[in-house]
Design a protein around this motif. Structure first.
Motif, short mmCIF file in Angstrom:
data_model
loop_
_atom_site.label_atom_id
_atom_site.label_comp_id
_atom_site.label_asym_id
_atom_site.label_seq_id
_atom_site.Cartn_x
_atom_site.Cartn_y
_atom_site.Cartn_z
N ILE A 137 0.86 -1.18 0.00
CA ILE A 137 0.00 0.00 0.00
C ILE A 137 0.90 1.23 0.00
O ILE A 137 1.87 1.31 0.75
N SER A 138 0.57 2.16 -0.87
CA SER A 138 1.40 3.35 -1.01
C SER A 138 1.31 4.26 0.21
O SER A 138 0.44 4.09 1.07
N ARG A 139 2.16 5.24 0.23
CA ARG A 139 2.26 6.14 1.39
C ARG A 139 0.91 6.78 1.73
O ARG A 139 0.51 6.80 2.89
N LEU A 140 0.20 7.22 0.74
CA LEU A 140 -1.08 7.88 0.98
C LEU A 140 -2.25 6.91 0.91
O LEU A 140 -3.40 7.30 1.09
N GLY A 141 -1.95 5.64 0.63
CA GLY A 141 -3.02 4.64 0.56
C GLY A 141 -3.79 4.64 -0.73
O GLY A 141 -4.82 3.97 -0.84
N ASN A 192 -1.45 -3.10 -4.17
CA ASN A 192 -1.00 -4.17 -5.06
C ASN A 192 -1.09 -5.50 -4.31
O ASN A 192 -0.84 -5.55 -3.10
N TYR A 193 -1.44 -6.56 -5.06
CA TYR A 193 -1.55 -7.89 -4.47
C TYR A 193 -0.86 -8.92 -5.34
O TYR A 193 -0.89 -8.83 -6.57
N ALA A 194 -0.27 -9.90 -4.70
CA ALA A 194 0.27 -11.04 -5.43
C ALA A 194 -0.90 -11.83 -6.02
O ALA A 194 -1.99 -11.88 -5.43
N GLU A 195 -0.64 -12.49 -7.14
CA GLU A 195 -1.70 -13.27 -7.78
C GLU A 195 -2.21 -14.37 -6.84
O GLU A 195 -3.39 -14.71 -6.88
N VAL A 232 -2.89 -14.27 -3.82
CA VAL A 232 -3.82 -13.83 -2.77
C VAL A 232 -4.88 -12.87 -3.28
O VAL A 232 -5.79 -12.47 -2.53
N LYS A 233 -4.78 -12.51 -4.55
CA LYS A 233 -5.72 -11.54 -5.11
C LYS A 233 -7.15 -12.04 -4.98
O LYS A 233 -7.44 -13.20 -5.28
N GLY A 234 -8.04 -11.19 -4.50
CA GLY A 234 -9.44 -11.56 -4.31
C GLY A 234 -9.72 -12.16 -2.95
O GLY A 234 -10.88 -12.31 -2.56
N ARG A 235 -8.67 -12.51 -2.22
CA ARG A 235 -8.84 -13.09 -0.88
C ARG A 235 -8.31 -12.18 0.21
O ARG A 235 -8.84 -12.17 1.33
N PHE A 236 -7.25 -11.45 -0.06
CA PHE A 236 -6.62 -10.58 0.92
C PHE A 236 -6.90 -9.12 0.58
O PHE A 236 -6.99 -8.75 -0.60
N THR A 237 -7.01 -8.30 1.63
CA THR A 237 -7.23 -6.87 1.45
C THR A 237 -6.32 -6.10 2.39
O THR A 237 -6.30 -6.37 3.60
N ILE A 238 -5.58 -5.15 1.83
CA ILE A 238 -4.71 -4.32 2.64
C ILE A 238 -5.38 -2.96 2.87
O ILE A 238 -6.07 -2.45 2.00
N SER A 239 -5.17 -2.42 4.06
CA SER A 239 -5.73 -1.11 4.36
C SER A 239 -4.85 -0.44 5.42
O SER A 239 -4.02 -1.09 6.04
N LYS A 240 -5.05 0.85 5.56
CA LYS A 240 -4.29 1.55 6.60
C LYS A 240 -5.18 2.55 7.31
O LYS A 240 -6.08 3.12 6.72
N ASP A 241 -4.91 2.71 8.59
CA ASP A 241 -5.61 3.67 9.43
C ASP A 241 -4.56 4.61 9.99
O ASP A 241 -3.86 4.27 10.94
#
Length: 123
Positions: free
Chosen positions: A51-55, A59-62, A64-73
């Motif tokens: 996840i980029s600096r500003l969110g 990007n996801y590896a193939e 895990v795509k569709g199964r994993f979600t990255i987020s930032k608070d």
């Protein structure tokens, strides 16, 4: 000195979910891009998600795509990795790390990383 602490790993059955947390201290997350990578015994390190600096860019590896979600608070200075539909092949130690730019992420050339958290997917 940058400090990252991962948590949230554990033992889960196939098809289950976990949410990993990456808590940052001594720096603010909005100054850094963060990536998650994993390493299983006998296997090469694998970049999972970025996840980029500003969110604004993710990007996801193939694998895990569709199964994993990255987020930032940013208010909590924490990055999360929501992992759903877990498979036995997801078993690994998961690390979060800071990356200065996209190129460094593509090479898994991190600046700082946490101590890792174990994820085991097994029935």
């Amino acid at each position: 000195q940058v400090q990252l602490v991962e948590s949230g790993g554990g033992l889960v059955q196939p098809g289950g979910s976990l949410r990993l947390s990456c808590a940052a201290s001594r720096f603010t997350l909005d100054n850094y891009a963060i990536g998650w990578f994993r390493q299983a015994p006998g296997k090469e390190r694998e970049g999972i998600s970025y996840i980029s600096r500003l969110g604004t860019s993710k990007n996801y590896a193939e694998s895990v795509k569709g199964r994993f979600t990255i987020s930032k608070d940013n208010a909590k200075n924490t990055v999360y990795l929501q992992m759903n539909i877990l498979k036995p092949e997801d078993t690994a130690v998961y690390y979060c790390a800071t990356f200065p730019n996209w190129g460094s992420w593509s090479r898994l050339d991190f600046d700082s990383r946490g101590q890792g958290t174990q994820v085991t997917v097994s029935s």
